[in-house]
Design a protein around this motif. Structure first.
Motif, short mmCIF file in Angstrom:
data_model
loop_
_atom_site.label_atom_id
_atom_site.label_comp_id
_atom_site.label_asym_id
_atom_site.label_seq_id
_atom_site.Cartn_x
_atom_site.Cartn_y
_atom_site.Cartn_z
N GLU A 17 21.73 -46.94 19.24
CA GLU A 17 21.23 -47.62 20.45
C GLU A 17 21.44 -49.14 20.39
OE1 GLU A 17 20.06 -45.84 22.98
OE2 GLU A 17 20.39 -44.05 21.77
N ALA A 18 21.80 -49.65 19.21
CA ALA A 18 21.88 -51.12 19.05
C ALA A 18 23.08 -51.69 19.81
CB ALA A 18 21.99 -51.46 17.57
N LYS A 19 22.87 -52.87 20.39
CA LYS A 19 23.98 -53.59 21.02
C LYS A 19 24.61 -54.51 19.99
CE LYS A 19 23.21 -52.19 25.29
NZ LYS A 19 24.06 -51.10 25.78
N ILE A 20 25.93 -54.62 20.06
CA ILE A 20 26.65 -55.50 19.12
C ILE A 20 26.90 -56.84 19.82
CG2 ILE A 20 28.74 -55.78 17.73
CD1 ILE A 20 28.99 -52.73 17.63
N VAL A 21 26.34 -57.92 19.24
CA VAL A 21 26.51 -59.25 19.86
C VAL A 21 27.36 -60.11 18.91
CG1 VAL A 21 24.44 -59.16 21.29
CG2 VAL A 21 24.23 -60.02 18.98
N VAL A 22 28.36 -60.77 19.46
CA VAL A 22 29.41 -61.39 18.64
C VAL A 22 29.70 -62.82 19.11
CG1 VAL A 22 31.89 -61.20 18.07
CG2 VAL A 22 30.48 -59.14 18.13
N HIS A 23 29.88 -63.72 18.13
CA HIS A 23 30.31 -65.09 18.45
C HIS A 23 31.84 -65.09 18.60
CE1 HIS A 23 30.80 -69.45 18.14
NE2 HIS A 23 29.50 -69.56 18.33
N ALA A 80 17.90 -53.40 25.68
CA ALA A 80 17.98 -52.81 24.33
C ALA A 80 16.92 -53.45 23.42
CB ALA A 80 19.36 -53.07 23.75
N ASN A 81 16.55 -52.71 22.40
CA ASN A 81 15.54 -53.21 21.45
C ASN A 81 16.12 -53.51 20.08
OD1 ASN A 81 13.16 -53.32 22.97
ND2 ASN A 81 13.19 -51.07 23.05
N GLU A 82 17.40 -53.18 19.90
CA GLU A 82 18.03 -53.38 18.59
C GLU A 82 19.38 -54.05 18.79
OE1 GLU A 82 17.39 -50.23 15.04
OE2 GLU A 82 18.35 -49.47 16.84
N PHE A 83 19.69 -54.97 17.91
CA PHE A 83 20.95 -55.71 18.04
C PHE A 83 21.61 -55.87 16.67
CE2 PHE A 83 18.07 -56.87 21.37
CZ PHE A 83 18.86 -56.82 22.51
N ILE A 84 22.91 -55.66 16.63
CA ILE A 84 23.67 -55.97 15.42
C ILE A 84 24.28 -57.34 15.67
CG2 ILE A 84 25.66 -55.29 14.00
CD1 ILE A 84 25.00 -52.34 15.01
N VAL A 85 23.88 -58.31 14.84
CA VAL A 85 24.18 -59.71 15.14
C VAL A 85 25.37 -60.20 14.32
CG1 VAL A 85 23.20 -62.04 15.21
CG2 VAL A 85 21.72 -60.05 15.63
N SER A 125 14.42 -55.74 17.33
CA SER A 125 14.86 -55.86 15.93
C SER A 125 16.33 -56.27 15.86
CB SER A 125 14.51 -54.59 15.16
OG SER A 125 15.56 -53.71 15.19
N PHE A 126 16.60 -57.13 14.88
CA PHE A 126 17.90 -57.77 14.75
C PHE A 126 18.47 -57.49 13.37
CE2 PHE A 126 15.29 -60.11 17.75
CZ PHE A 126 16.12 -60.08 18.87
N ILE A 127 19.68 -56.96 13.35
CA ILE A 127 20.28 -56.57 12.08
C ILE A 127 21.48 -57.49 11.84
CG2 ILE A 127 21.34 -54.63 10.85
CD1 ILE A 127 20.08 -52.95 13.36
N PRO A 128 21.44 -58.29 10.76
CA PRO A 128 22.59 -59.18 10.53
C PRO A 128 23.82 -58.38 10.08
CG PRO A 128 20.98 -59.39 8.74
CD PRO A 128 20.39 -58.42 9.74
N ALA A 129 24.97 -58.66 10.67
CA ALA A 129 26.20 -57.97 10.25
C ALA A 129 26.61 -58.50 8.90
CB ALA A 129 27.31 -58.21 11.27
N PRO A 130 27.00 -57.61 7.99
CA PRO A 130 27.40 -58.09 6.66
C PRO A 130 28.86 -58.56 6.64
CG PRO A 130 27.24 -55.69 6.69
CD PRO A 130 27.02 -56.15 8.09
N PRO A 131 29.17 -59.48 5.73
CA PRO A 131 30.57 -59.88 5.56
C PRO A 131 31.33 -58.81 4.78
CG PRO A 131 29.16 -61.08 4.05
CD PRO A 131 28.25 -60.21 4.87
N MET A 132 32.66 -58.97 4.66
CA MET A 132 33.48 -57.97 3.95
C MET A 132 32.98 -57.79 2.52
SD MET A 132 37.27 -58.86 5.24
CE MET A 132 37.40 -59.77 6.76
N ASP A 133 32.69 -58.92 1.87
CA ASP A 133 32.17 -58.85 0.51
C ASP A 133 30.67 -59.15 0.58
OD1 ASP A 133 31.32 -59.30 -2.03
OD2 ASP A 133 32.78 -60.89 -2.49
N SER A 134 29.86 -58.09 0.46
CA SER A 134 28.43 -58.32 0.72
C SER A 134 27.73 -59.08 -0.41
CB SER A 134 27.69 -57.00 1.01
OG SER A 134 28.37 -55.93 0.47
N THR A 135 28.45 -59.38 -1.50
CA THR A 135 27.80 -60.17 -2.57
C THR A 135 28.02 -61.67 -2.36
OG1 THR A 135 29.79 -60.06 -3.91
CG2 THR A 135 28.14 -58.34 -4.30
N CYS A 136 28.86 -62.05 -1.38
CA CYS A 136 29.23 -63.47 -1.29
C CYS A 136 28.28 -64.30 -0.44
CB CYS A 136 30.66 -63.63 -0.77
SG CYS A 136 30.79 -63.29 0.99
#
Ligand code: 13P
Ligand code: SF4
Length: 310
Positions: A193-199, A228-233, A251-262
Protein backbone atom coordinates in the motif's frame (compact mmCIF):
# COMPACT_ATOMS: atom_id res chain seq x y z
CA UNK A 1 28.42 19.96 26.96
CA UNK A 2 25.13 18.09 26.56
CA UNK A 3 22.83 18.74 23.59
CA UNK A 4 20.38 20.55 25.83
CA UNK A 5 23.00 22.96 27.24
CA UNK A 6 24.38 23.55 23.73
CA UNK A 7 20.84 24.29 22.52
CA UNK A 8 20.20 26.64 25.44
CA UNK A 9 23.42 28.59 24.78
CA UNK A 10 22.62 28.80 21.04
CA UNK A 11 19.15 30.18 21.84
CA UNK A 12 20.69 32.82 24.18
CA UNK A 13 23.21 33.91 21.56
CA UNK A 14 20.54 34.13 18.85
CA UNK A 15 18.53 36.50 21.05
CA UNK A 16 21.58 38.59 22.07
CA UNK A 17 22.84 39.01 18.51
CA UNK A 18 19.55 39.10 16.62
CA UNK A 19 20.72 36.07 14.65
CA UNK A 20 18.45 33.74 12.72
CA UNK A 21 19.26 30.12 11.87
CA UNK A 22 18.12 28.72 8.51
CA UNK A 23 18.43 24.95 8.14
CA UNK A 24 17.85 22.45 5.37
CA UNK A 25 15.71 19.33 5.92
CA UNK A 26 18.77 17.11 5.48
CA UNK A 27 20.58 18.37 8.59
CA UNK A 28 20.58 16.24 11.74
CA UNK A 29 17.54 16.29 14.10
CA UNK A 30 19.26 18.35 16.83
CA UNK A 31 20.34 20.96 14.26
CA UNK A 32 16.81 21.14 12.81
CA UNK A 33 15.59 21.74 16.38
CA UNK A 34 17.56 25.01 16.77
CA UNK A 35 16.46 26.37 13.37
CA UNK A 36 14.13 29.36 13.12
CA UNK A 37 13.28 28.32 9.56
CA UNK A 38 13.54 24.88 8.06
CA UNK A 39 13.06 24.47 4.35
CA UNK A 40 14.07 23.23 0.94
CA UNK A 41 16.68 25.09 -1.05
CA UNK A 42 14.12 27.34 -2.78
CA UNK A 43 12.28 28.34 0.41
CA UNK A 44 15.56 29.02 2.18
CA UNK A 45 16.79 31.27 -0.67
CA UNK A 46 13.59 33.29 -0.52
CA UNK A 47 13.71 33.45 3.29
CA UNK A 48 17.34 34.63 3.21
CA UNK A 49 16.32 37.45 0.88
CA UNK A 50 13.29 38.57 2.91
CA UNK A 51 14.43 38.05 6.46
CA UNK A 52 14.91 41.08 8.69
CA UNK A 53 17.93 40.09 10.79
CA UNK A 54 21.53 41.35 10.88
CA UNK A 55 22.98 37.84 11.10
CA UNK A 56 21.94 34.68 9.24
CA UNK A 57 23.57 31.44 10.28
CA UNK A 58 23.14 28.88 7.55
CA UNK A 59 22.92 25.29 8.77
CA UNK A 60 23.44 23.59 5.47
CA UNK A 61 26.04 23.29 2.73
CA UNK A 62 28.14 26.08 1.30
CA UNK A 63 26.23 26.72 -1.96
CA UNK A 64 23.14 27.48 0.15
CA UNK A 65 24.99 29.95 2.39
CA UNK A 66 26.56 31.58 -0.68
CA UNK A 67 23.08 31.96 -2.20
CA UNK A 68 21.91 33.65 1.00
CA UNK A 69 24.85 36.08 0.84
CA UNK A 70 24.26 36.81 -2.86
CA UNK A 71 20.69 37.86 -2.05
CA UNK A 72 21.51 39.60 1.23
CA UNK A 73 24.89 41.31 0.77
CA UNK A 74 24.37 43.66 3.72
CA UNK A 75 23.72 40.88 6.20
CA UNK A 76 26.39 38.87 7.93
CA UNK A 77 25.99 35.28 6.66
CA UNK A 78 27.69 32.68 8.82
CA UNK A 79 28.49 29.14 7.73
CA UNK A 80 29.67 26.88 10.57
CA UNK A 81 31.52 24.46 8.26
CA UNK A 82 32.78 26.06 5.02
CA UNK A 83 34.09 22.63 3.89
CA UNK A 84 30.50 21.34 3.83
CA UNK A 85 30.28 21.15 0.05
CA UNK A 86 28.03 19.28 -2.36
CA UNK A 87 29.02 16.62 -4.88
CA UNK A 88 26.94 18.36 -7.56
CA UNK A 89 28.51 21.78 -7.01
CA UNK A 90 31.96 20.20 -6.90
CA UNK A 91 31.41 18.38 -10.21
CA UNK A 92 31.09 21.73 -11.97
CA UNK A 93 34.01 24.11 -11.47
CA UNK A 94 33.50 27.63 -12.81
CA UNK A 95 36.53 27.54 -15.14
CA UNK A 96 35.48 24.18 -16.65
CA UNK A 97 31.92 25.40 -16.99
CA UNK A 98 33.06 28.59 -18.77
CA UNK A 99 34.91 26.42 -21.34
CA UNK A 100 31.83 24.18 -21.76
CA UNK A 101 29.55 27.18 -22.18
CA UNK A 102 31.86 28.66 -24.83
CA UNK A 103 31.07 25.62 -27.04
CA UNK A 104 27.38 26.61 -27.09
CA UNK A 105 27.30 30.37 -27.69
CA UNK A 106 23.60 30.41 -28.65
CA UNK A 107 22.36 28.54 -25.59
CA UNK A 108 20.74 30.00 -22.48
CA UNK A 109 22.14 28.64 -19.24
CA UNK A 110 19.87 27.15 -16.59
CA UNK A 111 21.72 26.04 -13.46
CA UNK A 112 20.46 24.19 -10.46
CA UNK A 113 21.15 26.22 -7.29
CA UNK A 114 23.52 23.42 -6.24
CA UNK A 115 26.41 25.30 -7.85
CA UNK A 116 29.16 27.68 -6.76
CA UNK A 117 28.69 31.40 -7.00
CA UNK A 118 31.18 31.37 -9.91
CA UNK A 119 28.90 29.05 -11.94
CA UNK A 120 25.84 31.11 -11.01
CA UNK A 121 27.67 34.16 -12.42
CA UNK A 122 27.80 32.30 -15.78
CA UNK A 123 24.10 31.41 -15.59
CA UNK A 124 21.05 33.14 -17.09
CA UNK A 125 18.55 31.67 -14.67
CA UNK A 126 18.90 29.37 -11.69
CA UNK A 127 16.40 26.72 -10.67
CA UNK A 128 15.78 24.35 -7.79
CA UNK A 129 14.09 20.97 -7.93
CA UNK A 130 10.86 22.74 -6.91
CA UNK A 131 10.73 25.09 -9.87
CA UNK A 132 12.99 23.51 -12.55
CA UNK A 133 10.03 22.72 -14.79
CA UNK A 134 8.57 26.26 -14.60
CA UNK A 135 12.03 27.77 -15.18
CA UNK A 136 12.66 25.68 -18.31
CA UNK A 137 9.12 26.31 -19.56
CA UNK A 138 9.63 30.08 -19.11
CA UNK A 139 12.22 29.93 -21.92
CA UNK A 140 10.85 29.92 -25.49
CA UNK A 141 10.72 26.38 -26.85
CA UNK A 142 12.97 27.08 -29.81
CA UNK A 143 15.72 28.53 -27.57
CA UNK A 144 18.46 25.93 -26.90
CA UNK A 145 19.45 25.45 -23.25
CA UNK A 146 22.48 24.30 -21.29
CA UNK A 147 21.26 22.60 -18.09
CA UNK A 148 23.81 22.13 -15.29
CA UNK A 149 25.05 20.39 -13.23
CA UNK A 150 22.62 17.53 -12.45
CA UNK A 151 22.18 15.17 -15.40
CA UNK A 152 19.35 13.29 -13.62
CA UNK A 153 17.24 16.39 -12.92
CA UNK A 154 18.10 17.65 -16.41
CA UNK A 155 16.97 14.47 -18.16
CA UNK A 156 13.82 14.30 -16.03
CA UNK A 157 12.89 17.86 -17.11
CA UNK A 158 13.82 17.04 -20.69
CA UNK A 159 11.42 14.09 -20.58
CA UNK A 160 8.60 16.17 -19.05
CA UNK A 161 8.95 18.99 -21.56
CA UNK A 162 9.86 16.87 -24.60
CA UNK A 163 12.62 19.39 -25.40
CA UNK A 164 15.41 17.95 -27.49
CA UNK A 165 17.44 21.18 -27.47
CA UNK A 166 18.87 20.80 -23.95
CA UNK A 167 22.56 20.05 -23.42
CA UNK A 168 23.26 18.50 -20.02
CA UNK A 169 26.33 18.87 -17.80
CA UNK A 170 27.39 15.44 -16.59
CA UNK A 171 27.10 15.82 -12.80
CA UNK A 172 25.24 13.84 -10.14
CA UNK A 173 24.52 13.76 -6.43
CA UNK A 174 26.43 10.94 -4.74
CA UNK A 175 23.56 10.42 -2.26
CA UNK A 176 20.68 10.24 -4.75
CA UNK A 177 22.60 8.14 -7.28
CA UNK A 178 23.13 5.39 -4.72
CA UNK A 179 19.57 4.15 -4.23
CA UNK A 180 18.91 0.56 -5.17
CA UNK A 181 15.92 -0.21 -7.41
CA UNK A 182 15.98 -3.83 -6.29
CA UNK A 183 15.71 -2.87 -2.61
CA UNK A 184 12.98 -0.33 -3.28
CA UNK A 185 10.95 -2.97 -5.12
CA UNK A 186 11.51 -5.44 -2.26
CA UNK A 187 10.18 -2.80 0.17
CA UNK A 188 7.19 -2.25 -2.08
CA UNK A 189 6.43 -6.00 -1.96
CA UNK A 190 6.56 -5.93 1.83
CA UNK A 191 4.41 -2.76 1.94
CA UNK A 192 2.13 -2.98 -1.10
CA UNK A 193 0.00 0.00 0.00
CA UNK A 194 3.02 2.32 0.38
CA UNK A 195 3.54 5.16 -2.08
CA UNK A 196 7.05 5.61 -3.47
CA UNK A 197 8.20 9.25 -3.26
CA UNK A 198 11.38 10.21 -5.12
CA UNK A 199 13.66 13.24 -5.45
CA UNK A 200 14.43 14.04 -9.13
CA UNK A 201 18.19 13.83 -8.47
CA UNK A 202 17.72 10.03 -8.53
CA UNK A 203 18.50 7.96 -11.62
CA UNK A 204 15.79 7.62 -14.30
CA UNK A 205 15.04 3.96 -13.51
CA UNK A 206 14.21 4.96 -9.91
CA UNK A 207 12.11 7.96 -11.00
CA UNK A 208 10.18 5.58 -13.26
CA UNK A 209 8.74 3.58 -10.33
CA UNK A 210 7.73 6.67 -8.32
CA UNK A 211 4.17 7.58 -7.37
CA UNK A 212 5.41 11.12 -6.83
CA UNK A 213 8.58 12.93 -7.96
CA UNK A 214 9.52 16.26 -6.39
CA UNK A 215 11.74 18.41 -4.24
CA UNK A 216 11.99 17.92 -0.49
CA UNK A 217 9.19 20.47 0.05
CA UNK A 218 7.10 18.85 -2.70
CA UNK A 219 7.51 15.39 -1.18
CA UNK A 220 6.49 16.68 2.26
CA UNK A 221 3.38 18.29 0.83
CA UNK A 222 2.45 15.19 -1.17
CA UNK A 223 2.72 12.93 1.91
CA UNK A 224 0.39 15.27 3.80
CA UNK A 225 -2.22 15.41 1.02
CA UNK A 226 -2.10 11.75 0.01
CA UNK A 227 -4.65 9.36 1.45
CA UNK A 228 -1.91 6.75 1.83
CA UNK A 229 -0.52 6.04 5.28
CA UNK A 230 2.82 4.54 4.28
CA UNK A 231 5.58 5.97 2.13
CA UNK A 232 8.88 4.63 0.83
CA UNK A 233 11.08 7.72 0.89
CA UNK A 234 13.76 7.92 -1.78
CA UNK A 235 15.77 10.96 -0.80
CA UNK A 236 18.22 11.90 1.95
CA UNK A 237 17.06 10.30 5.20
CA UNK A 238 17.17 13.55 7.23
CA UNK A 239 13.80 14.53 5.79
CA UNK A 240 12.13 11.78 7.85
CA UNK A 241 12.46 13.97 10.96
CA UNK A 242 10.13 16.61 9.50
CA UNK A 243 7.84 13.98 7.95
CA UNK A 244 7.28 12.24 11.27
CA UNK A 245 6.83 15.57 13.05
CA UNK A 246 4.20 16.80 10.59
CA UNK A 247 2.37 13.52 10.06
CA UNK A 248 2.82 11.39 13.21
CA UNK A 249 -0.03 9.07 12.22
CA UNK A 250 1.70 8.06 8.95
CA UNK A 251 4.71 5.83 8.53
CA UNK A 252 7.82 6.59 6.49
CA UNK A 253 10.32 3.99 5.36
CA UNK A 254 13.73 5.26 4.22
CA UNK A 255 14.88 3.65 0.96
CA UNK A 256 18.23 1.92 1.42
CA UNK A 257 21.26 2.58 -0.77
CA UNK A 258 22.83 -0.19 -2.90
CA UNK A 259 25.35 -0.88 -0.17
CA UNK A 260 23.36 -0.81 3.05
CA UNK A 261 26.52 -0.66 5.20
CA UNK A 262 27.70 2.66 3.73
CA UNK A 263 25.09 5.01 5.25
CA UNK A 264 25.09 6.76 1.89
CA UNK A 265 21.41 7.71 1.95
CA UNK A 266 22.75 10.43 4.27
CA UNK A 267 24.52 13.50 2.91
CA UNK A 268 27.86 13.59 4.68
CA UNK A 269 28.17 17.31 3.97
CA UNK A 270 24.87 18.21 5.61
CA UNK A 271 25.76 16.06 8.62
CA UNK A 272 29.01 18.03 9.15
CA UNK A 273 26.90 20.75 10.78
CA UNK A 274 26.63 20.09 14.52
CA UNK A 275 25.40 21.95 17.60
CA UNK A 276 29.04 22.39 18.67
CA UNK A 277 30.13 24.11 15.44
CA UNK A 278 26.93 26.21 15.33
CA UNK A 279 27.67 27.48 18.84
CA UNK A 280 31.35 28.19 18.04
CA UNK A 281 30.32 30.01 14.86
CA UNK A 282 27.73 32.16 16.63
CA UNK A 283 30.16 33.03 19.42
CA UNK A 284 32.97 34.06 17.07
CA UNK A 285 30.67 35.34 14.29
CA UNK A 286 32.94 33.36 12.01
CA UNK A 287 33.41 31.70 9.52
CA UNK A 288 31.56 34.27 7.48
CA UNK A 289 30.68 34.04 3.78
CA UNK A 290 32.60 36.74 1.89
CA UNK A 291 32.10 37.13 -1.87
CA UNK A 292 33.81 39.15 -4.57
CA UNK A 293 31.33 41.94 -5.35
CA UNK A 294 31.59 41.63 -9.14
CA UNK A 295 30.92 37.86 -9.03
CA UNK A 296 28.14 38.38 -6.47
CA UNK A 297 26.35 40.86 -8.72
CA UNK A 298 26.61 38.55 -11.73
CA UNK A 299 25.30 35.62 -9.68
CA UNK A 300 22.50 37.73 -8.20
CA UNK A 301 20.92 38.25 -11.60
CA UNK A 302 20.49 34.50 -12.13
CA UNK A 303 18.90 33.98 -8.71
CA UNK A 304 16.66 37.07 -8.96
CA UNK A 305 15.47 35.76 -12.36
CA UNK A 306 14.58 32.46 -10.68
CA UNK A 307 12.83 33.98 -7.66
CA UNK A 308 10.76 36.20 -10.01
CA UNK A 309 9.33 33.05 -11.65
CA UNK A 310 8.33 31.25 -8.41
P1 13P B 1 15.81 20.58 -2.43
O1 13P B 1 15.92 21.65 -3.45
O2 13P B 1 14.73 19.61 -2.70
O3 13P B 1 15.78 21.15 -1.06
O4 13P B 1 17.13 19.69 -2.51
C1 13P B 1 18.39 20.22 -2.27
C2 13P B 1 19.40 19.19 -2.34
O5 13P B 1 20.55 19.39 -2.06
C3 13P B 1 18.96 17.88 -2.83
O6 13P B 1 19.96 16.99 -2.70
FE1 SF4 C 1 24.60 17.98 -2.62
FE2 SF4 C 1 23.52 15.58 -2.76
FE3 SF4 C 1 24.19 16.57 -0.40
FE4 SF4 C 1 22.11 17.58 -1.76
S1 SF4 C 1 22.28 15.54 -0.91
S2 SF4 C 1 23.72 18.74 -0.74
S3 SF4 C 1 22.85 17.41 -3.87
S4 SF4 C 1 25.59 16.06 -2.07
Amino acid sequence: MTNSSLTQRIEELKREKGAVILAHYYTSPEVQAVADFLGDSLALSVKARDIDAPIILFAGVNFMAETAKVLSPDKKVLLPVPEAGCSLAESCKAEDFAAFKAQYPNHKVVSYVNTSVGVKALTDICCTSTNALQVVESIPREQPIIFAPDRNLGSYIQKLTGRDNMVLWDGACTVHEEFSLEKILELKQEHPEAKIVVHPECRAYIVQVADYVGSTAGILEYCGKSEANEFIVVTEAGILVEMQKRYPEKSFIPAPPMDSTCGCNECRYMKMVTLENILACLEAESPEVVLDEEVRRAAERSIVNMVAIK
